[in-house]
Design an enzyme around this catalytic site. Structure first.
Site, PDB file in Angstrom:
ATOM      1  N   ASP A   9       0.884  -1.160   0.000  1.00 23.99           N
ATOM      2  CA  ASP A   9       0.000   0.000   0.000  1.00 23.99           C
ATOM      3  C   ASP A   9       0.924   1.211   0.000  1.00 23.99           C
ATOM      4  O   ASP A   9       1.544   1.523   1.024  1.00 23.99           O
ATOM      5  CB  ASP A   9      -0.911   0.004   1.232  1.00 23.99           C
ATOM      6  CG  ASP A   9      -1.910   1.160   1.229  1.00 23.99           C
ATOM      7  OD1 ASP A   9      -1.645   2.174   0.538  1.00 23.99           O
ATOM      8  OD2 ASP A   9      -2.938   1.074   1.902  1.00 23.99           O
ATOM      9  N   HIS A  10       1.051   1.873  -1.156  1.00 21.35           N
ATOM     10  CA  HIS A  10       2.100   2.886  -1.277  1.00 21.35           C
ATOM     11  C   HIS A  10       1.926   4.043  -0.310  1.00 21.35           C
ATOM     12  O   HIS A  10       2.886   4.754  -0.003  1.00 21.35           O
ATOM     13  CB  HIS A  10       2.198   3.395  -2.721  1.00 21.35           C
ATOM     14  CG  HIS A  10       1.046   4.232  -3.163  1.00 21.35           C
ATOM     15  ND1 HIS A  10      -0.086   3.705  -3.734  1.00 21.35           N
ATOM     16  CD2 HIS A  10       0.847   5.569  -3.111  1.00 21.35           C
ATOM     17  CE1 HIS A  10      -0.929   4.675  -4.024  1.00 21.35           C
ATOM     18  NE2 HIS A  10      -0.399   5.812  -3.654  1.00 21.35           N
ATOM     19  N   HIS A  22      -6.176   2.625   1.733  1.00 21.42           N
ATOM     20  CA  HIS A  22      -5.431   3.806   2.166  1.00 21.42           C
ATOM     21  C   HIS A  22      -6.011   4.449   3.426  1.00 21.42           C
ATOM     22  O   HIS A  22      -5.299   4.708   4.401  1.00 21.42           O
ATOM     23  CB  HIS A  22      -5.395   4.853   1.055  1.00 21.42           C
ATOM     24  CG  HIS A  22      -4.753   4.371  -0.215  1.00 21.42           C
ATOM     25  ND1 HIS A  22      -3.781   3.407  -0.230  1.00 21.42           N
ATOM     26  CD2 HIS A  22      -4.925   4.741  -1.506  1.00 21.42           C
ATOM     27  CE1 HIS A  22      -3.394   3.186  -1.478  1.00 21.42           C
ATOM     28  NE2 HIS A  22      -4.070   3.986  -2.266  1.00 21.42           N
TER      29      HIS A  22
END
Length: 517
Positions: free
Chosen positions: A204-205, A267
């Protein structure tokens, strides 16, 4: 509002970065989906930046795997173009001359066993000689429908096991991890047939962003904040992830997913866990994941009717972004004219635990909003007595601690101060900390940190399977509530606005309002 800022911004180049210590063992990084945008814009520029900072072992190799027909030379030229365009470290011919010969390309279909035979032969060649590289990291930069196919073929070709002689093997999986709880569990079972949990890195960047990583440091390394981080002092928390773009050629994926699946499940809930979690017993992967899971388990999951009353789903229509007219969602290329997919979600959540009982967490995310911005704002309670009211000062603005994830990564604190002069006036002022100004360097790209951690075997900033499943539990319940007969109507908002009126009412009925970013 007055502002107090840090020292002027400076920049450093690749020469200055080259003196930093090297971290991580040499590894072969195999990118499936190497002809895609993610590889061109993010992954290879990130690997170049790590090379420039001496954070990628100089023996490490990069192998791109994709269907398109191209040579090693053509692939390298495309990657050089991406580095020149997207790297935040100045392009340096010396660094590129060192990296380029270690980039290879294998053409092949993901469902063709011969592709993996050629990959296996290439990996075998790299395990011999003076500069042998035995460690492998597979990166699935592909649509999720290809994950199972790739994993199955890697296993059949005996390319998934690790041992002391062969080196470690790890796999990085891009989001979305599944389409709902059922598919996430099925996908995990499929991958688990070939890889152990400690080999799987679900990326999950957002978790790789410098400001996100700093949340725990800010909370737990500063004695003035942690005592205030609870229901006694915090009125509410707002988490916003705003995008100014539309579907940008991703209609095929997004129209099936929607904003709840695309952003809320991953996110936003990950940000929520970092803000709300208890201090871990140690700053290591298992302890951090354990505390994040406790937060997700404490999420109150009300019945369908209540879920509809505390959530808003909406879709953008025509409008203007930065002065440019844009079409509505249903007029975007690849979107059905009668699509009911939400491009905006707002929801009020509560945690049933000792620290946060009674404190609302408001989450919102949407496309075609006025600007790209991600922020966590902690609003503190008002003082119990309006001391200055008799001096002509009305009730003051609440103190707000804002953690800016993107852009302009930093932290700001709003507090009240007397305006200089003979009259008694009080105004809010803002104390700002910006990473670029304070440290003289732009924060690294999220993918740099995450790739480096995967090579090092540190999964702290990746999602564990129970986190993923608990995120889907909420998202599935929310979507089911919307889809019931008489469920939540799809609200509308103008592109370039901050969302539908219904989202404002979600807070206004409790005497609060969304922050203006």
């Amino acid at each position: 509002m007055q502002s107090i800022s840090a020292k002027p911004e400076t920049r450093i180049d690749a020469d200055a970065l080259a003196d930093l210590p090297r971290i991580g063992a040499p590894a072969v990084i195999v990118i499936f989906g190497a002809s895609g945008d993610l590889t061109h814009r993010k992954l290879v520029p990130a690997l170049y930046n790590l090379s420039a900072q001496s954070l990628l072992d100089e023996r490490s190799q990069i192998i791109g795997v994709a269907r398109r027909d191209k040579s090693d030379k053509q692939f390298r030229a495309e990657m050089e173009e991406g580095i020149r365009k997207y790297s935040h470290v100045a392009f340096d011919e010396r660094i590129w001359r060192s990296l380029a010969p270690r980039i290879r390309y294998i053409r092949g279909s993901f469902d063709d066993a011969d592709t993996y035979a050629r990959l296996g032969a290439c990996l075998s060649d790299l395990r011999t000689g003076d500069a042998a590289v035995r460690n492998r990291v597979y990166y699935l930069a592909t649509p999720p429908r290809s994950f199972g196919t790739i994993v199955g073929h890697l296993s059949h070709a005996n390319l998934t096991g690790d041992d002391p002689d062969a080196g470690f093997v790890r796999i990085i999986v891009e989001k979305p991890f599944g389409h709902d709880l059922e598919t996430a569990q099925a996908l995990n079972e499929e991958i688990a047939t070939a890889f152990r949990e400690d080999q799987i890195f679900r990326i999950d960047h957002y978790l790789g962003k410098e400001t996100v990583q700093n949340v725990l440091v800010f909370r737990l390394a500063n004695g003035i904040f942690e005592p205030l981080w609870n229901r006694r002092y915090v009125d509410h928390v707002q988490i916003t992830a705003a995008e100014s773009i539309g579907v940008e050629g991703r209609a095929g994926y997004f129209d099936r997913a929607g904003m709840a699946r695309d952003m809320l499940q991953s996110h936003l809930l990950q940000l929520l866990t970092l803000i709300a979690m208890e201090p871990p017993v140690a700053f290591e992967a298992r302890a951090v994941h354990d505390e994040k899971v406790k937060v997700l388990r404490s999420l109150r999951l009300p019945d369908a009717e209540t879920l509809r009353s505390v959530s808003v789903r909406a879709q953008y229509g025509t409008g203007a972004i930065a002065g440019e007219q844009v079409v509505g969602y249903c007029d975007e290329e690849g979107v059905a004219a009668d699509s009911q997919t939400e491009t905006y979600v707002a929801i009020r959540l509560e945690l049933d635990n000792w620290r946060w009982a009674g404190v609302p967490f408001y989450l919102r995310t949407g496309k075609r909003l006025p600007k790209r911005a991600t922020e966590v704002a902690i609003q503190f309670k008002q003082p119990p007595f309006a001391l200055f009211e008799r001096s002509g000062v009305p009730r003051l603005d609440a103190n707000v601690l804002a953690i800016r994830i993107q852009p302009d990564e930093g932290i700001s604190l709003k507090f009240a101060s007397k305006v200089p002069g003979h009259d008694f006036h009080v105004d809010p002022v803002q104390m700002d900390f910006l990473y670029s100004r304070a440290f003289g360097i732009e924060p690294p790209e999220a993918y740099e940190r995450l790739l480096m951690d995967a090579v090092a075997g540190d999964s702290t900033l990746f999602a564990r399977i129970d986190e993923v499943e608990l995120g889907w539990r909420l998202t599935d319940a929310l979507r089911a509530a919307w889809q019931e007969p008489g469920g939540s109507d799809l609200a509308r908002y103008e592109a370039g606005s901050w969302g539908p009126r219904e989202a404002d009412l979600l807070l206004e009925r409790e005497g609060r309002r969304w922050r203006r970013l």
